[in-house]
Design a protein around this motif. Structure first.
Motif, PDB file in Angstrom:
ATOM      1  N   GLY A   1      -2.952   7.421  -1.197  1.00  0.00           N
ATOM      2  CA  GLY A   1      -3.362   8.316  -0.127  1.00  0.00           C
ATOM      3  C   GLY A   1      -4.861   8.591  -0.129  1.00  0.00           C
ATOM      4  N   GLN A   2      -5.636   7.704  -0.728  1.00  0.00           N
ATOM      5  CA  GLN A   2      -7.092   7.850  -0.804  1.00  0.00           C
ATOM      6  C   GLN A   2      -7.761   6.918   0.197  1.00  0.00           C
ATOM      7  OE1 GLN A   2      -8.572  10.136  -2.686  1.00  0.00           O
ATOM      8  NE2 GLN A   2      -6.629  10.782  -3.566  1.00  0.00           N
TER       9      GLN A   2
ATOM     10  N   PRO B   1      -5.475  12.778 -10.276  1.00  0.00           N
ATOM     11  CA  PRO B   1      -6.479  11.715 -10.408  1.00  0.00           C
ATOM     12  C   PRO B   1      -7.753  12.043  -9.629  1.00  0.00           C
ATOM     13  CG  PRO B   1      -4.724  11.002  -8.936  1.00  0.00           C
ATOM     14  CD  PRO B   1      -4.326  12.344  -9.489  1.00  0.00           C
ATOM     15  N   ILE B   2      -8.895  11.720 -10.240  1.00  0.00           N
ATOM     16  CA  ILE B   2     -10.191  11.946  -9.596  1.00  0.00           C
ATOM     17  C   ILE B   2     -11.038  10.680  -9.559  1.00  0.00           C
ATOM     18  CG2 ILE B   2     -10.267  14.415 -10.088  1.00  0.00           C
ATOM     19  CD1 ILE B   2     -12.140  13.740 -12.460  1.00  0.00           C
TER      20      ILE B   2
ATOM     21  N   GLN C   1      -4.395  -0.149  -3.874  1.00  0.00           N
ATOM     22  CA  GLN C   1      -4.040   0.979  -4.730  1.00  0.00           C
ATOM     23  C   GLN C   1      -4.555   2.290  -4.150  1.00  0.00           C
ATOM     24  OE1 GLN C   1      -4.153   0.452  -8.937  1.00  0.00           O
ATOM     25  NE2 GLN C   1      -4.634   2.589  -9.316  1.00  0.00           N
ATOM     26  N   LEU C   2      -5.770   2.283  -3.602  1.00  0.00           N
ATOM     27  CA  LEU C   2      -6.299   3.505  -2.997  1.00  0.00           C
ATOM     28  C   LEU C   2      -5.392   3.976  -1.858  1.00  0.00           C
ATOM     29  CD1 LEU C   2     -10.108   2.632  -2.981  1.00  0.00           C
ATOM     30  CD2 LEU C   2      -8.992   4.428  -4.346  1.00  0.00           C
TER      31      LEU C   2
ATOM     32  N   ALA D   1       0.823  -1.207   0.000  1.00  0.00           N
ATOM     33  CA  ALA D   1       0.000   0.000   0.000  1.00  0.00           C
ATOM     34  C   ALA D   1       0.858   1.258   0.000  1.00  0.00           C
ATOM     35  CB  ALA D   1      -0.933  -0.002   1.205  1.00  0.00           C
ATOM     36  N   GLN D   2       2.055   1.185   0.576  1.00  0.00           N
ATOM     37  CA  GLN D   2       2.939   2.350   0.640  1.00  0.00           C
ATOM     38  C   GLN D   2       3.830   2.474  -0.589  1.00  0.00           C
ATOM     39  OE1 GLN D   2       5.028   2.194   4.388  1.00  0.00           O
ATOM     40  NE2 GLN D   2       3.139   1.907   5.524  1.00  0.00           N
ATOM     41  N   ASN D   3       3.865   1.436  -1.401  1.00  0.00           N
ATOM     42  CA  ASN D   3       4.735   1.447  -2.566  1.00  0.00           C
ATOM     43  C   ASN D   3       3.966   0.947  -3.791  1.00  0.00           C
ATOM     44  OD1 ASN D   3       6.735   1.248  -4.455  1.00  0.00           O
ATOM     45  ND2 ASN D   3       8.196   0.245  -3.107  1.00  0.00           N
TER      46      ASN D   3
END
Length: 166
Positions: free
Chosen positions: A119-120, A65-66, A114-115, A32-34
């Protein structure tokens, strides 16, 4: 022969993990961090000079990105999430319907990895779903066997993720 090689590699990895105290949760957090370590990469909906475009993850991460494309088609899920909303506060027409949520639910681990890498907010908790005038919600609870879904009373709060087509 190839299966035996794979099995031996997996056994060695598990032994290394055990010897060093690395858990599957540690691996998930590192991925998640990479973003380069993500097992599955989803395209992103980005605003490039004010124009919405579908871009691969590597190009899109730095292009405002949105949204994220969980599937091969033109359907996207917005990255923005509103939490603790009442049904009358949401745009019903922009909500994913139950069938779309069911397909997204099957991909929740890869999508959430991926989110988080971007940072989502991950998909977690109750989300409003389009359901023909019914106050319909689906729940992302980490279980991949069956998506909890139900109709709830009007004052029930849930999260909102809108969707659209490019």
């Amino acid at each position: 022969m190839e299966n035996n090689i794979k099995k031996n590699v997996m056994i060695n990895i598990l032994r290394q993990m055990s010897a060093t105290g690395i858990s599957f949760e540690d691996l998930k957090n590192e991925m998640a961090q990479n973003p380069k370590l993500l097992l599955q990469k989803f395209d992103l909906l980005c605003l490039v000079n004010g124009v919405p475009q579908r871009l691969p993850l590597e190009k899109g991460m730095n292009q405002n990105p949105i949204g994220i494309f969980p599937f091969a088609g033109n359907w996207y899920l917005e990255l923005a999430q509103e939490e603790g909303k009442l049904r009358h506060q949401v745009n019903e027409k922009r909500l994913p319907d139950r069938d779309i949520w069911l397909e997204v639910y099957k991909l929740q681990d890869a999508l959430n990895a991926q989110l988080l890498a971007m940072g989502q907010p991950p998909l977690k908790g109750m989300y409003f779903s389009r359901g023909g005038g019914i106050n319909w919600v689906v729940t992302f609870d980490g279980n991949k066997l069956a998506m909890p879904e139900d109709s709830v009373s009007a004052p029930t709060e849930a999260n909102v993720r809108y969707c659209g087509m490019l």
